[in-house]
Design a protein around this motif. Sequence first.
Motif, PDB file in Angstrom:
ATOM      1  N   LEU A 271      -6.713  -4.475   1.092  1.00  0.00           N
ATOM      2  CA  LEU A 271      -6.978  -3.698   2.302  1.00  0.00           C
ATOM      3  C   LEU A 271      -7.610  -4.568   3.382  1.00  0.00           C
ATOM      4  N   GLY A 272      -8.380  -5.567   2.959  1.00  0.00           N
ATOM      5  CA  GLY A 272      -8.985  -6.466   3.925  1.00  0.00           C
ATOM      6  C   GLY A 272     -10.212  -7.166   3.377  1.00  0.00           C
ATOM      7  N   ILE A 273     -10.842  -7.944   4.243  1.00  0.00           N
ATOM      8  CA  ILE A 273     -12.018  -8.744   3.908  1.00  0.00           C
ATOM      9  C   ILE A 273     -13.239  -8.162   4.613  1.00  0.00           C
ATOM     10  N   VAL A 274     -14.355  -8.138   3.891  1.00  0.00           N
ATOM     11  CA  VAL A 274     -15.642  -7.812   4.507  1.00  0.00           C
ATOM     12  C   VAL A 274     -16.479  -9.085   4.527  1.00  0.00           C
ATOM     13  N   GLU A 275     -16.872  -9.507   5.712  1.00  0.00           N
ATOM     14  CA  GLU A 275     -17.736 -10.675   5.835  1.00  0.00           C
ATOM     15  C   GLU A 275     -19.186 -10.186   5.848  1.00  0.00           C
ATOM     16  N   ASN A 276     -19.901 -10.450   4.770  1.00  0.00           N
ATOM     17  CA  ASN A 276     -21.292 -10.020   4.655  1.00  0.00           C
ATOM     18  C   ASN A 276     -22.228 -11.167   5.050  1.00  0.00           C
ATOM     19  N   MET A 277     -23.437 -10.833   5.474  1.00  0.00           N
ATOM     20  CA  MET A 277     -24.425 -11.833   5.906  1.00  0.00           C
ATOM     21  C   MET A 277     -23.850 -12.696   7.033  1.00  0.00           C
ATOM     22  N   VAL A 347     -12.113   1.233   6.707  1.00  0.00           N
ATOM     23  CA  VAL A 347     -11.500   1.356   5.374  1.00  0.00           C
ATOM     24  C   VAL A 347     -10.590   2.585   5.324  1.00  0.00           C
ATOM     25  N   VAL A 348     -11.034   3.706   5.898  1.00  0.00           N
ATOM     26  CA  VAL A 348     -10.198   4.909   5.942  1.00  0.00           C
ATOM     27  C   VAL A 348      -8.889   4.614   6.673  1.00  0.00           C
ATOM     28  N   LYS A 349      -8.979   3.915   7.810  1.00  0.00           N
ATOM     29  CA  LYS A 349      -7.766   3.552   8.560  1.00  0.00           C
ATOM     30  C   LYS A 349      -6.863   2.627   7.741  1.00  0.00           C
ATOM     31  N   ALA A 350      -7.478   1.646   7.062  1.00  0.00           N
ATOM     32  CA  ALA A 350      -6.697   0.687   6.269  1.00  0.00           C
ATOM     33  C   ALA A 350      -5.984   1.384   5.115  1.00  0.00           C
ATOM     34  N   VAL A 351      -6.663   2.332   4.469  1.00  0.00           N
ATOM     35  CA  VAL A 351      -6.052   3.068   3.360  1.00  0.00           C
ATOM     36  C   VAL A 351      -4.905   3.934   3.872  1.00  0.00           C
ATOM     37  N   ASP A 352      -5.124   4.610   4.982  1.00  0.00           N
ATOM     38  CA  ASP A 352      -4.062   5.451   5.548  1.00  0.00           C
ATOM     39  C   ASP A 352      -2.832   4.609   5.916  1.00  0.00           C
ATOM     40  N   HIS A 353      -3.078   3.443   6.503  1.00  0.00           N
ATOM     41  CA  HIS A 353      -1.969   2.567   6.881  1.00  0.00           C
ATOM     42  C   HIS A 353      -1.253   2.057   5.633  1.00  0.00           C
ATOM     43  N   ARG A 354      -2.035   1.676   4.610  1.00  0.00           N
ATOM     44  CA  ARG A 354      -1.432   1.192   3.361  1.00  0.00           C
ATOM     45  C   ARG A 354      -0.553   2.283   2.725  1.00  0.00           C
ATOM     46  N   ASN A 355      -1.038   3.534   2.715  1.00  0.00           N
ATOM     47  CA  ASN A 355      -0.285   4.620   2.086  1.00  0.00           C
ATOM     48  C   ASN A 355       0.959   4.989   2.886  1.00  0.00           C
ATOM     49  N   ALA A 356       0.903   4.755   4.188  1.00  0.00           N
ATOM     50  CA  ALA A 356       2.054   5.091   5.043  1.00  0.00           C
ATOM     51  C   ALA A 356       3.140   4.024   4.993  1.00  0.00           C
ATOM     52  N   THR A 357       2.773   2.807   4.626  1.00  0.00           N
ATOM     53  CA  THR A 357       3.729   1.694   4.729  1.00  0.00           C
ATOM     54  C   THR A 357       4.123   1.079   3.393  1.00  0.00           C
ATOM     55  N   LEU A 358       3.384   1.375   2.324  1.00  0.00           N
ATOM     56  CA  LEU A 358       3.678   0.761   1.021  1.00  0.00           C
ATOM     57  C   LEU A 358       3.854   1.826  -0.053  1.00  0.00           C
ATOM     58  N   PRO A 359       4.674   1.563  -1.080  1.00  0.00           N
ATOM     59  CA  PRO A 359       4.806   2.520  -2.184  1.00  0.00           C
ATOM     60  C   PRO A 359       3.524   2.540  -3.024  1.00  0.00           C
ATOM     61  N   PRO A 360       3.327   3.590  -3.829  1.00  0.00           N
ATOM     62  CA  PRO A 360       2.133   3.650  -4.677  1.00  0.00           C
ATOM     63  C   PRO A 360       2.033   2.440  -5.610  1.00  0.00           C
ATOM     64  N   THR A 361       0.817   1.975  -5.845  1.00  0.00           N
ATOM     65  CA  THR A 361       0.592   0.863  -6.774  1.00  0.00           C
ATOM     66  C   THR A 361       0.915   1.320  -8.190  1.00  0.00           C
ATOM     67  N   GLN A 362       1.477   0.423  -8.973  1.00  0.00           N
ATOM     68  CA  GLN A 362       1.747   0.708 -10.382  1.00  0.00           C
ATOM     69  C   GLN A 362       0.710   0.011 -11.252  1.00  0.00           C
ATOM     70  N   ARG A 363       0.364   0.659 -12.377  1.00  0.00           N
ATOM     71  CA  ARG A 363      -0.531  -0.007 -13.315  1.00  0.00           C
ATOM     72  C   ARG A 363       0.161  -1.230 -13.916  1.00  0.00           C
ATOM     73  N   VAL A 364      -0.618  -2.231 -14.256  1.00  0.00           N
ATOM     74  CA  VAL A 364      -0.076  -3.452 -14.860  1.00  0.00           C
ATOM     75  C   VAL A 364       0.229  -3.194 -16.319  1.00  0.00           C
ATOM     76  N   HIS A 365       1.419  -3.554 -16.743  1.00  0.00           N
ATOM     77  CA  HIS A 365       1.814  -3.413 -18.163  1.00  0.00           C
ATOM     78  C   HIS A 365       2.002  -4.810 -18.725  1.00  0.00           C
ATOM     79  N   THR A 366       1.274  -5.099 -19.810  1.00  0.00           N
ATOM     80  CA  THR A 366       1.435  -6.390 -20.466  1.00  0.00           C
ATOM     81  C   THR A 366       2.104  -6.208 -21.814  1.00  0.00           C
TER      82      THR A 366
END
Length: 367
Positions: A271-277, A347-366
């Motif tokens: 979703l992005g980077i948070v630069e702390n400090m 973060v709310v905007k980033a999540v909304d944009h991610r959900n509008a432009t990308l398919p749902p994430t799939q769980r990793v299967h090993t």
Amino acid sequence: MTLYPALLLEALRTVRYPGTGKNIVEMNMVEDDIRIDGNRVSFSLIFDRPTDPFIRSIVRAAEVAINTHIGPQVEVKGNIAVKTRRQEPAAKPTQPLDGVKNIIGVSSGKGGVGKSTVAVNLAVALAQAGYKVGLLDADIFGPSVPKMMGIEDEQLYMHDVDGRHLIIPAEKFGVKVLSIGFVVDKDKAVLWRGAMASNALKQLINDADWGPLDYFVIDMPPGTSDIHLTLVQTLAITGAIVVTTPQQVALADARKGISMFLGEQVAVPVLGIVENMSWFTPAAHPTEQYFIFGRNGGRDLAQSLGVELLGQIPLVAGICRGGDDGMPIVLQNTVSGQAFTALAQQVVKAVDHRNATLPPTQRVHTH
């Protein structure tokens, strides 16, 4: 002394199943197969499922109860059988936390960059904005969320939901919270092998009554580890946030963390980077900025990798004090509090944009 079943049941009534407040006789966990041969007794305990985490401790507690309340001469050790109730296997949900709309992993390439501070203040800020929020402290070996939320001494309880005993998350500032810190000694190191840590984490996810949530925030351990793999195998994570400081050594590790999420095996959107400090601001002079750890390193990293810069959080004494006192800084109308409120909005905007432009994430299967 003459032994008889009622005497044994009376002793077993002192054994309580953790979290329910009920004893094992009341819960019909003692099978009607008590056998007495002189001083030797045997019987069965019935559990709902073979993976019940309290099997060994309940069996041991039953042995101790009989020897304590009847007498040490009773031969019971090793004579208690374990059975599980016959139940039709429940259809497993395709996705754990199926009442949760968005799952956000807060990660960092290295420790000490304020990842837990960001996770806690983000969760509280989202709750302050009216969203239903859960916060999971997945930093198994260094759980700090209970202290930061002011609930270090919280007692966990369980209740029955559709025939399942589920953990009730603690709740503070409108956020549902679970952490391994609630069930281990806060003054001792957690010495667990990887499998034990992963199983404990799965239980906090799958065996808890999280209910419907808009955002489920996960405070991940720093770096890359078994825990990260467990999380992406257990949950379809909507997106990851990577926390860094402007310092070059932190940025190098943040780059590796981003690479892990974007890699083919994990494939979790960042979703992005948070630069702390980002800079030091004296409380008495909120407009002054001193770039102690370098300037705009997180912003430059975001630009070079083509990911969003979600926010720059200043370094002020109030953030540390708020974490130590269990009062997240976002609850205060300060420069830092406003920065975390703005971060939540991004973060709310980033999540909304991610959900509008990308398919749902799939769980990793090993394999």
